[in-house]
Design a protein around this motif. Structure first.
Motif, short mmCIF file in Angstrom:
data_model
loop_
_atom_site.label_atom_id
_atom_site.label_comp_id
_atom_site.label_asym_id
_atom_site.label_seq_id
_atom_site.Cartn_x
_atom_site.Cartn_y
_atom_site.Cartn_z
N ALA A 1 35.25 13.00 -21.29
CA ALA A 1 35.38 13.96 -22.37
C ALA A 1 36.32 15.07 -21.91
CB ALA A 1 34.01 14.53 -22.70
N GLY A 2 36.67 15.98 -22.82
CA GLY A 2 37.53 17.09 -22.48
C GLY A 2 36.97 17.87 -21.30
N SER A 3 35.66 17.82 -21.14
CA SER A 3 34.96 18.56 -20.09
C SER A 3 35.26 18.02 -18.70
CB SER A 3 33.47 18.43 -20.32
OG SER A 3 33.14 17.05 -20.30
N GLY A 4 35.70 16.77 -18.61
CA GLY A 4 35.89 16.15 -17.30
C GLY A 4 34.68 15.36 -16.83
N PHE A 5 33.55 15.48 -17.52
CA PHE A 5 32.38 14.69 -17.16
C PHE A 5 32.51 13.29 -17.76
CE2 PHE A 5 30.58 19.10 -17.47
CZ PHE A 5 30.47 19.29 -16.10
N PRO A 6 31.92 12.27 -17.10
CA PRO A 6 32.01 10.92 -17.66
C PRO A 6 31.25 10.81 -18.99
CG PRO A 6 30.51 10.95 -15.79
CD PRO A 6 31.14 12.31 -15.85
N THR A 7 31.79 10.05 -19.93
CA THR A 7 31.10 9.87 -21.22
C THR A 7 30.01 8.81 -21.09
OG1 THR A 7 32.55 8.11 -22.00
CG2 THR A 7 33.26 10.38 -22.44
N ALA A 8 29.09 8.83 -22.04
CA ALA A 8 28.03 7.82 -22.07
C ALA A 8 28.62 6.43 -22.25
CB ALA A 8 27.06 8.14 -23.21
N VAL A 9 29.64 6.32 -23.11
CA VAL A 9 30.26 5.03 -23.37
C VAL A 9 30.86 4.46 -22.08
CG1 VAL A 9 32.16 3.89 -24.59
CG2 VAL A 9 30.67 5.49 -25.82
N ALA A 10 31.54 5.32 -21.31
CA ALA A 10 32.15 4.88 -20.05
C ALA A 10 31.09 4.49 -19.02
CB ALA A 10 33.06 5.98 -19.50
N VAL A 11 30.03 5.30 -18.94
CA VAL A 11 28.94 5.00 -17.99
C VAL A 11 28.31 3.65 -18.33
CG1 VAL A 11 26.59 5.66 -17.29
CG2 VAL A 11 28.40 7.38 -17.34
N ALA A 12 27.99 3.45 -19.61
CA ALA A 12 27.31 2.21 -20.01
C ALA A 12 28.18 0.98 -19.74
CB ALA A 12 26.94 2.28 -21.50
N ALA A 13 29.49 1.12 -19.99
CA ALA A 13 30.39 -0.01 -19.74
C ALA A 13 30.43 -0.34 -18.26
CB ALA A 13 31.79 0.32 -20.25
N ALA A 14 30.52 0.70 -17.42
CA ALA A 14 30.62 0.48 -15.98
C ALA A 14 29.32 -0.06 -15.39
CB ALA A 14 31.02 1.79 -15.29
N VAL A 15 28.20 0.51 -15.82
CA VAL A 15 26.91 0.06 -15.29
C VAL A 15 26.60 -1.36 -15.79
CG1 VAL A 15 24.40 0.44 -15.33
CG2 VAL A 15 25.96 2.37 -14.98
N GLY A 16 26.85 -1.60 -17.09
CA GLY A 16 26.56 -2.91 -17.66
C GLY A 16 27.37 -4.01 -17.01
#
Lengths: 485, 115
Positions: free
Chosen positions: A7-22
């Motif tokens: 996100a603009g914040s620099g923190f990882p998004t939920a969508v990115a986390v879920a894709a990477a973990v999945g």
């Protein structure tokens, strides 16, 4: 639509986390630890959480990692840390509503949204602070002390879901759940620079959400991005046999519509809530809503001005209806079956002593206001009249939605304000003037960050839609998000 | 618009608020009574805005979505999940009680006073 990894914040998004973990590229435990380390470093100052459930979260993350390693599909929110407003029941984990009267209460069951998040692979990291029983717009009414806005710690994060908003803004979790009775998701989202969604009444089960005003309450997500909010919405929405007010039909998923654009979408600038004729609105906020309409027009939407005369009466109707429902819902806190008990010589004295010690000032005000509005001789003048106005509002909005798909207004009249700046209850109530109408009509609405206002703080623009009109609302939100960057 | 129809309401008094607090089972100090009376009266001022609308032919709305019943099978939990599960659920619910005795919530005397 392009999916950015952060996100603009620099923190990882939920969508990115879920894709990477999945996909087994990142472990859920590692993702969790990264977020918990930020909690450890900053939450003593921010105070987003009433309780951090680190141990349970680590066990849960390890279970997800094991499932991924075994080749299982762990769900659309695989390994996504999520913060939960502390008015949603979590089995075996205290649920306080930021009230002394429930300080030690441990629910014996999960809210439906918690079970759904669990099945989707999400990891609950803790329970977030709120205005006591969700009554307020700043978290200053929490019995455990206020939450600070991570963007400027001298200011409030908004409320009542201020802890959830602060947790997301501070990078403690990519997403959070809040509840919205008069703007309690959208206003803190606006004040913390986040996306916040109040779904159609009945789209998300209220089972296990501690009741404030039952005909207005609705659970929804807070997130850095529209895509993250859509992903969480798709998981928590849907009918539930445990909630008699849940809509008994299949709901359309939002994630697939995000790239649809707004070509031909009919957008109305909501005159009465535009803030142009209201002095309490900051000029940058009024301008942001106008800019948002321009951005939608530039993307192919048909934009026009529209009038809903009764929208101005929303605040008045709300402060008759919501306290009336609250006075009834909060009658259950009597020191008998759960929560705080203070001694008394007889049952009535025990109940009075328990309620007097357990509730804070704002909760007492609303209980008394509701008791008055419902009492013989005053019912017609206050509560009864407000219910008629509610019908007028629904009819006027329904008529407008024959010609428009979504409406636009500011979310909050001002950017995040300083602690104590709105100590007078009425001044605080007025902060919800733009968000309240959607609760009274039951219609969905969301806030999207759009530009900055005074002191460089974020401004939120509200998108309103008709019943179950979330798809058009999310389409418009996705375009605004892209234009704002 | 029937603005002229509504006569100005009487302002709340501390007696009104004391009565409401009694009904709501709350005890107020004198300072709270004074403070809350002014604050609640200011909120009731908001209701004057509602008088600007003609509600004569408008039905009230108690709820934003047509209410309908949602039924589940009316089967005792013993039949669904066995007696021990029912027992467990009862104990879990009672566990939150401030005072429990013999599987029941315990309260001070309802009539009279505790000795």
């Amino acid at each position: 639509m392009t999916e950015s990894n952060s996100a603009g914040s620099g923190f990882p998004t939920a969508v990115a986390v879920a894709a990477a973990v999945g996909a087994g590229e990142r472990s859920a435990v590692e993702v969790l630890d990264e977020h918990l380390s930020r909690v450890e470093a900053d939450d003593e100052r921010i105070r987003a959480f009433n309780l951090v459930t680190a141990e349970q979260a680590r066990e849960r993350a390890a279970t997800i990692d094991a499932a991924v390693a075994a080749g299982q599909d762990v769900g659309p929110l695989a390994g996504v840390p999520i913060a939960i407003k502390d008015n949603m029941c979590t089995r075996g984990i205290p649920t306080t509503c930021s009230s002394k009267i429930l300080e030690d209460w441990v629910p014996p069951y999960n809210a439906t949204v918690i079970d759904k998040l669990d099945r989707a692979g999400a990891v609950v990291v803790g329970k977030t602070n709120l205005d006591e029983f969700a009554m307020g717009s700043s978290t200053e009414n929490s019995a455990f002390g206020p939450t600070r806005n991570p963007l400027d710690p001298s200011r409030v994060p908004g409320g009542s879901s201020g802890g959830s908003a602060a947790a997301v803004a501070a990078g403690f979790a990519p997403v959070a759940l809040g509840s919205d009775t008069g703007g309690s998701i959208r206003q803190p989202a606006a004040l913390c620079g986040l996306v916040g969604v109040k779904p159609t009444y009945g789209a998300v089960s209220r089972y296990g959400l501690v009741a404030f005003a039952s005909s207005l309450d609705q659970i929804g997500p807070l997130a850095h991005t529209v895509a993250d909010a859509a992903a969480v919405f798709d998981v928590i929405a849907g009918s539930d046999d445990h909630d008699s007010t849940s809509i008994p039909q299949e709901l359309e998923p939002m994630v697939p519509v995000l790239g649809d654009g707004v070509e031909g979408l009919r957008v109305g600038i909501l005159n009465e809530l535009s803030g142009r004729n209201l002095d309490a609105f900051e000029p940058e906020v009024v301008q942001a809503a106008a800019n948002a309409a321009d951005a939608l027009a530039a993307a192919g939407a048909k934009v026009d001005e529209v009038s809903v005369p009764s929208a101005v009466a929303g605040l008045s109707a709300y402060y008759m209806i919501a306290p009336a429902e609250a006075s009834s819902n909060l009658a259950r806190y009597d020191g008998v079956r759960y929560g705080l008990r203070r001694d008394g010589a007889n049952t009535a004295a025990m109940m009075r002593a328990s309620r007097t010690a357990g509730f804070g000032d704002e909760v007492k005000r609303r209980i008394m206001l509701g008791t008055y509005a419902l009492s013989a001789g005053y019912y017609d003048a206050f509560y009864g009249k407000a219910q008629h106005i509610r019908t007028i509002m629904i009819r006027e909005f329904d008529r407008v939605y024959q010609d428009f798909d979504v409406l636009i207004s500011p979310t909050s009249p001002c950017v995040a304000f300083e602690f104590g700046a709105k100590a007078d209850p009425i001044t605080m109530y007025y902060n919800d003037v733009c968000t309240i109408p959607s609760n009274l009509t039951g219609q969905p609405a969301m806030s999207v960050p759009f530009g900055t206002g005074a002191h460089g703080l974020p401004v939120g623009v509200q998108i309103l839609a008709p019943m179950l009109g979330e798809a058009n609302m999310f389409r418009a939100a996705a375009i605004l998000e892209r234009s704002a960057r | 618009m029937p603005e002229s129809q509504s006569k100005p309401r009487d302002h709340l008094t501390t007696e009104d608020v004391a009565k409401v607090a009694h009904l709501a089972m709350l005890d107020l100090t004198d300072e709270e009574l004074e403070r809350f009376t002014g604050q609640l009266d200011a909120v009731l001022d908001l209701a004057e805005q509602l008088d600007r609308f003609d509600i004569a032919d408008v039905p009230p709305t108690a709820h934003p979505f047509g209410l309908f019943n949602v039924f589940r099978p009316d089967v005792p939990i013993e039949e669904l999940e066995g007696a021990s599960r029912a027992e467990q659920l009862r104990e879990e619910a009672l566990a939150a009680g401030p005072e429990v005795e013999a599987h029941q919530y315990k309260v001070p005397p309802a009539l009279g006073e505790a000795p």
